[in-house]
Scaffold this motif. Structure first.
Motif, mmCIF file in Angstrom:
data_model
loop_
_atom_site.group_PDB
_atom_site.id
_atom_site.type_symbol
_atom_site.label_atom_id
_atom_site.label_comp_id
_atom_site.label_asym_id
_atom_site.label_seq_id
_atom_site.Cartn_x
_atom_site.Cartn_y
_atom_site.Cartn_z
ATOM 1 N N LEU A 67 0.892 -1.165 -0.026
ATOM 2 C CA LEU A 67 0.081 -0.072 -0.006
ATOM 3 C C LEU A 67 0.810 1.154 0.246
ATOM 4 N N LEU A 68 0.886 2.144 -1.064
ATOM 5 C CA LEU A 68 2.075 3.016 -1.184
ATOM 6 C C LEU A 68 1.079 4.440 -1.655
ATOM 7 N N ASP A 69 1.558 5.334 -0.652
ATOM 8 C CA ASP A 69 1.150 6.660 -0.780
ATOM 9 C C ASP A 69 1.884 7.211 -1.701
ATOM 10 N N ILE A 87 -2.313 4.822 -2.904
ATOM 11 C CA ILE A 87 -3.439 5.615 -2.090
ATOM 12 C C ILE A 87 -3.028 7.085 -2.099
ATOM 13 N N SER A 88 -3.824 7.851 -2.434
ATOM 14 C CA SER A 88 -3.612 9.431 -2.450
ATOM 15 C C SER A 88 -5.012 10.088 -2.234
ATOM 16 N N ALA A 89 -4.874 11.501 -2.105
ATOM 17 C CA ALA A 89 -6.190 12.272 -1.961
ATOM 18 C C ALA A 89 -5.861 13.298 -3.344
ATOM 19 N N ASN A 90 -4.758 12.932 -4.433
ATOM 20 C CA ASN A 90 -4.702 13.432 -5.503
ATOM 21 C C ASN A 90 -5.739 12.982 -6.477
ATOM 22 N N ARG A 91 -6.406 13.970 -6.994
ATOM 23 C CA ARG A 91 -7.638 13.626 -7.876
ATOM 24 C C ARG A 91 -7.486 13.134 -9.267
ATOM 25 N N ASP A 92 -6.007 12.798 -9.396
ATOM 26 C CA ASP A 92 -5.462 12.461 -10.421
ATOM 27 C C ASP A 92 -5.083 10.832 -10.405
ATOM 28 N N ILE A 93 -5.276 10.313 -9.179
ATOM 29 C CA ILE A 93 -4.869 9.200 -8.623
ATOM 30 C C ILE A 93 -5.142 7.794 -9.923
ATOM 31 N N ALA A 94 -6.192 7.813 -10.208
ATOM 32 C CA ALA A 94 -6.288 6.588 -11.498
ATOM 33 C C ALA A 94 -5.324 6.851 -12.440
ATOM 34 N N GLU A 95 -5.083 7.801 -12.992
ATOM 35 C CA GLU A 95 -4.179 8.364 -13.878
ATOM 36 C C GLU A 95 -2.692 7.970 -13.703
ATOM 37 N N ASP A 149 -1.067 -1.744 -9.358
ATOM 38 C CA ASP A 149 -2.100 -2.773 -9.714
ATOM 39 C C ASP A 149 -3.474 -2.471 -9.315
ATOM 40 N N GLY A 150 -3.458 -1.504 -8.623
ATOM 41 C CA GLY A 150 -4.644 -0.765 -8.204
ATOM 42 C C GLY A 150 -4.451 0.606 -7.489
ATOM 43 N N PHE A 151 -5.725 1.178 -6.991
ATOM 44 C CA PHE A 151 -5.528 2.540 -6.220
ATOM 45 C C PHE A 151 -6.920 2.690 -5.478
ATOM 46 N N ILE A 152 -6.592 3.537 -4.421
ATOM 47 C CA ILE A 152 -7.516 3.902 -3.638
ATOM 48 C C ILE A 152 -7.457 5.336 -3.246
ATOM 49 N N SER A 153 -8.528 6.087 -3.270
ATOM 50 C CA SER A 153 -8.502 7.520 -2.982
ATOM 51 C C SER A 153 -8.686 7.906 -1.562
ATOM 52 N N LYS A 154 -7.924 8.991 -1.122
ATOM 53 C CA LYS A 154 -8.184 9.426 0.285
ATOM 54 C C LYS A 154 -9.227 10.432 0.343
ATOM 55 N N PRO A 155 -9.823 10.482 1.310
ATOM 56 C CA PRO A 155 -10.022 9.737 2.584
ATOM 57 C C PRO A 155 -10.565 8.580 1.850
ATOM 58 N N PHE A 156 -10.383 7.284 2.859
ATOM 59 C CA PHE A 156 -10.654 5.926 2.207
ATOM 60 C C PHE A 156 -11.484 5.343 3.470
ATOM 61 N N GLU A 182 -9.920 -4.074 -1.815
ATOM 62 C CA GLU A 182 -9.008 -4.163 -2.722
ATOM 63 C C GLU A 182 -7.871 -4.878 -2.388
ATOM 64 N N ILE A 183 -7.384 -4.769 -1.361
ATOM 65 C CA ILE A 183 -6.161 -6.171 -1.100
ATOM 66 C C ILE A 183 -6.540 -7.443 -1.225
#
Length: 118
Positions: free
Chosen positions: A47-49, A78-86, A94-101, A109-110
């Motif tokens: 899980l990587l910020d 994992i990030s609060a950045n709105r471009d996290i998917a990109e 392999d995947g992503f999760i937006s903060k706050p989660f 997801e895990i």
């Protein structure tokens, strides 16, 4: 044998809460504020910020995915950045999760990434 998860985030509260919950789910959890111990731990999942002081998680992800010895590690950004998917897509995550989660989203997801039914 329980799966090893490494949480890399420079927010100690996120490290503490997330590791406690994942440990109750039976995972072997380690934490890091900077990601300098990834190779020593060799987790099954990371899980990587994205934003950490001194280093970008996206750069760490690219390095791991480019290395034959570490490319099999599942990486969830994992990030609060709105471009996290990109960002996650560009660095090979392999995947992503937006903060706050919500913790249930992290767990789901895990489980998805590690091939377990939720």
């Amino acid at each position: 044998m329980s799966k090893k998860i490494l949480i890399v985030d420079d927010d100690p509260d996120i490290l503490e809460v997330t590791s406690m919950i994942l440990e109750t789910k039976g995972y072997d959890v380690s934490t890091s504020g900077d990601g300098n111990n990834i190779i020593e731990i060799m987790p099954d999942l990371l899980l990587l910020d994205i934003w950490m002081s001194g280093k970008y998680g996206s750069d760490i992800c690219k390095e791991l995915k480019a290395n034959d010895n570490t490319r099999q590690i599942k990486i969830i950004m994992i990030s609060a950045n709105r471009d996290i998917a990109e960002i996650a897509s560009e660095c090979g995550a392999d995947g992503f999760i937006s903060k706050p989660f919500k913790m249930k989203d992290i767990v789901a997801e895990i489980q998805k990434q590690l091939g377990f039914a939720s």
